[in-house]
Design a protein around this motif. Structure first.
Motif, short mmCIF file in Angstrom:
data_model
loop_
_atom_site.label_atom_id
_atom_site.label_comp_id
_atom_site.label_asym_id
_atom_site.label_seq_id
_atom_site.Cartn_x
_atom_site.Cartn_y
_atom_site.Cartn_z
N PRO A 89 -36.33 -63.46 29.27
CA PRO A 89 -36.27 -63.74 30.71
C PRO A 89 -36.98 -65.04 31.05
O PRO A 89 -37.74 -65.59 30.25
N LEU A 92 -41.87 -63.80 31.83
CA LEU A 92 -42.21 -62.67 30.96
C LEU A 92 -43.46 -61.99 31.50
O LEU A 92 -44.55 -62.58 31.53
N ARG A 93 -43.29 -60.75 31.96
CA ARG A 93 -44.40 -59.98 32.54
C ARG A 93 -44.99 -59.09 31.47
O ARG A 93 -44.31 -58.21 30.92
N LEU A 135 -44.54 -50.03 33.11
CA LEU A 135 -43.32 -50.26 32.34
C LEU A 135 -42.20 -49.35 32.82
O LEU A 135 -41.05 -49.79 33.01
N LYS A 138 -40.68 -50.55 35.83
CA LYS A 138 -40.11 -51.89 35.64
C LYS A 138 -40.91 -52.98 36.35
O LYS A 138 -40.37 -53.97 36.82
N ASP A 141 -42.37 -56.22 31.64
CA ASP A 141 -41.29 -56.24 30.65
C ASP A 141 -41.74 -55.69 29.31
O ASP A 141 -40.95 -55.09 28.57
N THR A 271 -41.55 -51.31 25.09
CA THR A 271 -40.54 -51.74 26.06
C THR A 271 -39.71 -50.51 26.41
O THR A 271 -39.77 -49.49 25.71
N GLU A 275 -33.81 -52.13 26.76
CA GLU A 275 -34.12 -53.30 27.58
C GLU A 275 -35.16 -54.17 26.89
O GLU A 275 -36.17 -53.66 26.41
N HIS A 276 -34.91 -55.45 26.87
CA HIS A 276 -35.87 -56.42 26.34
C HIS A 276 -36.24 -56.14 24.88
O HIS A 276 -37.37 -56.41 24.46
N LEU A 279 -37.81 -58.85 22.89
CA LEU A 279 -39.23 -59.16 23.02
C LEU A 279 -40.01 -58.62 21.83
O LEU A 279 -40.93 -59.26 21.34
#
Length: 294
Positions: A89, A92-93, A135, A138, A141, A271, A275-276, A279
């Motif tokens: 993304p 990035l959180r 997480l 949401k 990330d 994660t 999703e993601h 990462l």
């Protein structure tokens, strides 16, 4: 042209030394040197000059740097284009525990930023339960937390940090190969624990003694414990990452205690399922070069 050689060149410049670049790339210093030498042979020029302990780019190195950075970025972007579902993304959180924030994130993020200069990073700290909730909602990330299991979360072991006994400079335990649990129990102790099961193992080491350990300071923050030990307020058990610099500079010393061998804190990357997932791969690729285990 070998992309790994270009990567080594960019990292040496970014971190200012071959040793630091080797640490981040999880290579030996001679391996990084060999990659730079290989790149110099390919380019038929010298990229660095050494002046004592100082490292300086040559004029050819300065001219080559922007092209090296561009090639590295193009390589990473090409990989993302081949697998668009794995693209990172724009922001990035990251959620992480305090210990990860203090000792691990500063090691990781500069490397990611060097590879992905267009990504912004937003970091928040908290306890494992709070990070898991963020997480699931949401709000982040990716998270760095203690080992957990949840049906909606993908959790992968990231690193294992051994817990050891550390003493300050000049302490009589230094150089003694047979320090007993009884002797440790009589010493003023700085006791740090984070609630993980591994800390219960440390408590159990002292259970068979007639007298309880001499715990004079009990804290819930490794930084506080580290500073108290440095000020010679006592000795204590700490995760290795929290005292890595002090051990390297001979300010704190590790004492081998067979009874706690294998005791460690495990940190996982988490994660949401589906999703993601990229990462996880990106962090692991950065931190597991040469299959390094902390």
């Amino acid at each position: 042209m070998n992309i790994e050689n270009i990567e080594a060149f960019v990292y040496v410049i970014h971190y200012g030394s071959f040793n630091k670049a080797a640490d981040v790339l999880f290579l030996s210093q001679p391996s990084v040197t060999a990659r730079i030498q290989s790149l110099e042979r390919e380019l038929d020029c010298k990229l660095f000059d050494r002046m004592g302990k100082q490292l300086h780019l040559t004029e050819q190195g300065r001219r080559y740097l922007p092209y090296a950075q561009q090639m590295l970025q193009i390589y990473q972007k090409s990989k993302q284009q081949m697998h668009p579902n794995k693209a990172l993304p724009n922001e990035l959180r990251i959620g992480c525990t305090v210990s990860v924030s203090n000792y691990m994130i500063p090691e990781i993020l500069p490397g990611l930023k060097a590879l992905y200069p267009d990504i912004n990073f937003k970091l928040s700290t908290g306890v494992t339960d709070d990070i898991v909730c963020k997480l699931l909602n949401k709000e982040i990330d990716v998270g760095f937390v203690r080992n957990i299991s949840h049906p909606n979360i993908e959790s992968v072991k990231f690193y294992v940090d051994p817990i050891r006994l550390y003493v300050y400079e000049g302490h009589p335990f230094i150089g003694d190969p047979s320090v007993s649990i009884e002797a440790i129990a009589h010493q003023p102790l700085v006791f740090f624990e984070c609630g993980a099961l591994d800390w219960m193992k440390i408590h159990r080491v002292f259970e068979k003694l007639e007298q309880p350990p001499n715990i004079q300071f009990q804290v819930d923050n490794s930084e506080t414990a580290r500073k108290l030990i440095l000020r010679k307020a006592g000795i204590g058990f700490l995760p290795g990452l929290s005292v890595r610099h002090e051990v390297q500079t001979n300010k704190l010393f590790e004492i081998d205690i067979p009874e706690i061998t294998g005791t460690a804190l495990q940190t996982n990357i988490i994660t949401l399922h589906g999703e993601h997932s990229a990462l996880l791969e990106q962090f692991q690729q950065l931190y597991e070069r040469e299959k390094l285990t902390l």
